[in-house]
Write a protein that holds these residues in place. Structure first.
Motif, PDB file in Angstrom:
ATOM      1  N   ASN A 247       0.877  -1.176   0.000  1.00 24.08           N
ATOM      2  CA  ASN A 247       0.000   0.000   0.000  1.00 24.08           C
ATOM      3  C   ASN A 247       0.911   1.222   0.000  1.00 24.08           C
ATOM      4  N   PRO A 248       0.714   2.147  -0.955  1.00 26.71           N
ATOM      5  CA  PRO A 248       1.672   3.255  -1.094  1.00 26.71           C
ATOM      6  C   PRO A 248       1.559   4.297   0.022  1.00 26.71           C
ATOM      7  N   TRP A 249       0.385   4.372   0.667  1.00 23.56           N
ATOM      8  CA  TRP A 249       0.062   5.402   1.677  1.00 23.56           C
ATOM      9  C   TRP A 249       0.112   6.787   1.046  1.00 23.56           C
ATOM     10  N   ASP A 250      -0.029   7.838   1.871  1.00 25.18           N
ATOM     11  CA  ASP A 250      -0.341   9.160   1.298  1.00 25.18           C
ATOM     12  C   ASP A 250       0.767   9.780   0.450  1.00 25.18           C
ATOM     13  N   ARG A 251       2.008   9.721   0.925  1.00 24.36           N
ATOM     14  CA  ARG A 251       3.077  10.446   0.232  1.00 24.36           C
ATOM     15  C   ARG A 251       3.321   9.845  -1.164  1.00 24.36           C
ATOM     16  N   LYS A 252       3.434   8.518  -1.226  1.00 26.08           N
ATOM     17  CA  LYS A 252       3.672   7.868  -2.532  1.00 26.08           C
ATOM     18  C   LYS A 252       2.449   7.987  -3.434  1.00 26.08           C
ATOM     19  N   ALA A 253       1.258   7.958  -2.810  1.00 26.27           N
ATOM     20  CA  ALA A 253       0.036   8.092  -3.621  1.00 26.27           C
ATOM     21  C   ALA A 253       0.089   9.416  -4.391  1.00 26.27           C
ATOM     22  N   LYS A 254       0.512  10.468  -3.704  1.00 23.63           N
ATOM     23  CA  LYS A 254       0.543  11.806  -4.341  1.00 23.63           C
ATOM     24  C   LYS A 254       1.548  11.841  -5.486  1.00 23.63           C
ATOM     25  N   MET A 256       2.086   9.449  -7.600  1.00 22.51           N
ATOM     26  CA  MET A 256       1.686   8.620  -8.750  1.00 22.51           C
ATOM     27  C   MET A 256       0.624   9.354  -9.563  1.00 22.51           C
ATOM     28  N   PRO A 257       0.938   9.689 -10.816  1.00 24.99           N
ATOM     29  CA  PRO A 257      -0.025  10.473 -11.603  1.00 24.99           C
ATOM     30  C   PRO A 257      -1.329   9.738 -11.892  1.00 24.99           C
ATOM     31  N   ASP A 258      -1.298   8.405 -11.890  1.00 25.99           N
ATOM     32  CA  ASP A 258      -2.513   7.652 -12.230  1.00 25.99           C
ATOM     33  C   ASP A 258      -3.171   7.048 -10.985  1.00 25.99           C
ATOM     34  N   PHE A 259      -3.063   7.767  -9.863  1.00 25.86           N
ATOM     35  CA  PHE A 259      -3.619   7.258  -8.602  1.00 25.86           C
ATOM     36  C   PHE A 259      -4.078   8.461  -7.788  1.00 25.86           C
ATOM     37  N   GLY A 260      -5.315   8.438  -7.290  1.00 24.16           N
ATOM     38  CA  GLY A 260      -5.847   9.579  -6.530  1.00 24.16           C
ATOM     39  C   GLY A 260      -5.142   9.729  -5.182  1.00 24.16           C
ATOM     40  N   ASP A 261      -5.075  10.946  -4.681  1.00 23.04           N
ATOM     41  CA  ASP A 261      -4.331  11.220  -3.446  1.00 23.04           C
ATOM     42  C   ASP A 261      -4.828  10.401  -2.255  1.00 23.04           C
ATOM     43  N   ASP A 262      -6.152  10.184  -2.181  1.00 25.73           N
ATOM     44  CA  ASP A 262      -6.718   9.479  -1.018  1.00 25.73           C
ATOM     45  C   ASP A 262      -7.098   8.036  -1.303  1.00 25.73           C
ATOM     46  N   GLU A 263      -6.828   7.597  -2.520  1.00 25.08           N
ATOM     47  CA  GLU A 263      -7.297   6.251  -2.895  1.00 25.08           C
ATOM     48  C   GLU A 263      -6.588   5.131  -2.126  1.00 25.08           C
ATOM     49  N   TYR A 264      -5.418   5.441  -1.568  1.00 25.89           N
ATOM     50  CA  TYR A 264      -4.697   4.401  -0.816  1.00 25.89           C
ATOM     51  C   TYR A 264      -5.534   3.856   0.337  1.00 25.89           C
ATOM     52  N   LYS A 265      -6.513   4.652   0.794  1.00 25.22           N
ATOM     53  CA  LYS A 265      -7.362   4.214   1.920  1.00 25.22           C
ATOM     54  C   LYS A 265      -8.300   3.084   1.508  1.00 25.22           C
TER      55      LYS A 265
END
Ligand code: BG6
Length: 313
Positions: A247-254, A256-265
Motif C-alpha cells: 500500500n503506497p500510503w499518502d506520500r507515494k500516492a501523491k 503517482m499520476p494515475d492514482f488519486g491522493d486518497d485512494e490508498y485508503k
C-alpha cells in the motif's frame, strides 16, 4: 441476476480497448482487457465490485492499467533493461482459440483463454521465446480463478529464468480496518529497506503506514478481513510461494499520476508471487501458477473475527 445465461463476450472497453466480459448464471462477472491480459473487474452476483481500479487509471498503452490484476512477468520489481514489473502487463495479448487441454480441475464453463508470445522487437529486451497462456475463469459461487502456463519455446536450447506476480488490487472499505491473516511470523524482504530480511511479529497484519513487503514461503491460503464491509477475501494459490503486500500510503500516492491522493485508503495489494527463487525452464518445459479468489461474509466470534474459520477448509 440469478437465472441469467452464462456468457463470454468480446466488446470494447475504455478508449476502445478490447475486453472480454465473463458472466455466470448467478450474475457474478469479470472483465479482462486484452491489453495486459489484465483483469479490471470482478463483481459479486449483487454487482458489487471487488477489485480496486483507480479513478485516475490511464487506459492508454503501453502504460499498465492502475488497479485490477496486472500480470508481472518476466520479472517482479527489479531494475535493468526491463520495466520494473516486466512487460506482460504492457503488451496486447490475443485470444487463444486452441489451448492445450487443462487438467480436470477446470470445471468452470465461463472462462477465456489468452496468449502472449514475443514479437521480433521483444527479443531485443528479453532474448527468449515463450508461450504464456492465461486462463481467467469464474467458478462456482463467483470465485475468480487465474491460471498461468508459461512454456520455454527457445529453439537455441537455452533455459530462461523469470519471477512472477499476480499484482492484485483489492477494493476495501478502509485500510485502517483491515487485517491480513496467514502471513504472521513469516520472513519477509522489506522493499522500503532495500530488501532487508525481517521476521513478522504479532498475530496479524494491520496497517498504519505504507507497506511494501515480500513475504517468503507463504501458506497456500491468505485471508484479507475487511471489518467494516464484514467481508473476507480468501486467496488460494498454487506454484506461487511468495506474497507481496503493498500500500503506497499518502506520500507515494501523491507522487503517482494515475492514482488519486486518497485512494490508498480504499485498496490493498496482496500479490501471489514467485520472487525469491526465480523459476527456471529448459526448452519444452512449462510452469504453472494458479490463483483463486473468493469473497465470503466474515464470521464473528465474541465480537472478534475468527481467522481460523476463514483459513480452515
Ligand atoms: C508493488 C511493489 O508490487 O508495486 C512496489 O512492491 C511498487 O514497490 C508497486 O511501487 C507499484 O508498481 P507500479 O510499477 O505498478 O507503479
Amino acid at each position: 441476476m440469478a437465472g441469467e445465461k452464462p456468457s463470454v463476450e468480446l466488446c470494447k472497453g475504455v478508449n476502445g480497448l478490447d475486453k472480454v466480459v465473463l458472466r455466470d448464471a448467478r450474475g457474478s462477472s469479470a472483465e479482462v482487457y486484452l491489453f495486459g491480459g489484465h483483469v479490471t473487474s470482478w463483481r459479486t452476483d449483487h454487482r458489487e465490485e471487488l477489485l480496486f481500479v483507480s479513478n485516475k487509471a490511464i487506459f492508454k498503452p503501453p502504460k499498465a492499467i492502475r488497479g485490477g490484476i496486472p500480470i508481472c512477468f518476466p520479472q517482479f520489481s527489479s531494475h535493468g533493461n526491463l520495466e520494473q514489473h516486466g512487460f506482460a502487463r504492457n503488451k496486447f495479448w490475443s485470444i487463444d482459440t486452441d489451448p492445450p487441454p487443462f487438467p480436470s480441475d477446470s470445471s468452470s464453463k465461463t472462462f477465456v483463454d489468452l496468449i502472449l508470445k514475443p514479437t521480433d522487437d521483444d527479443f531485443k529486451i528479453w532474448p527468449h521465446s515463450y508461450e504464456f497462456r492465461l486462463r481467467v475463469a469464474l467458478g462456482l459461487g463467483g470465485d475468480l480463478m487465474l491460471t498461468s502456463r508459461i512454456r520455454n519455446t527457445n529453439a537455441d536450447g537455452k533455459p530462461f529464468s523469470f519471477t512472477f506476480a499476480y499484482h492484485t488490487y483489492f477494493s476495501v472499505s478502509d485500510i485502517s480496518e483491515l487485517r491480513v491473516e496467514g502471513l504472521e511470523t513469516l520472513d519477509y524482504l522489506d522493499n522500503l529497506k532495500e530488501r532487508e530480511r525481517f521476521t513478522e511479529q504479532g498475530d496479524a497484519i494491520t496497517f498504519e503506514s505504507g507497506v511494501d513487503k515480500i513475504y517468503l514461503s507463504t501458506p497456500t491460503k491468505i485471508a484479507i478481513i475487511d471489518h467494516e464491509k464484514k467481508r473476507t477475501f480468501v486467496l488460494r494459490k498454487d506454484g506461487l510461494p511468495d506474497a507481496v503486500v503493498w500500500n503506497p500510503w499518502d506520500r507515494k500516492a501523491k507522487a503517482m499520476p494515475d492514482f488519486g491522493d486518497d485512494e490508498y485508503k480504499h485498496m490493498l495489494c496482496v500479490e501471489a508471487a514467485a520472487i525469491e527463487k526465480p523459476i527456471t525452464l529448459k526448452p519444452g518445459e512449462e510452469w504453472k501458477g494458479r490463483l483463486e479468489l473468493s469473497a465470503v461474509p466474515s464470521s464473528y466470534c465474541s465480537g472478534q473475527l475468527d481467522p481460523q474459520k476463514v483459513l480452515q477448509g
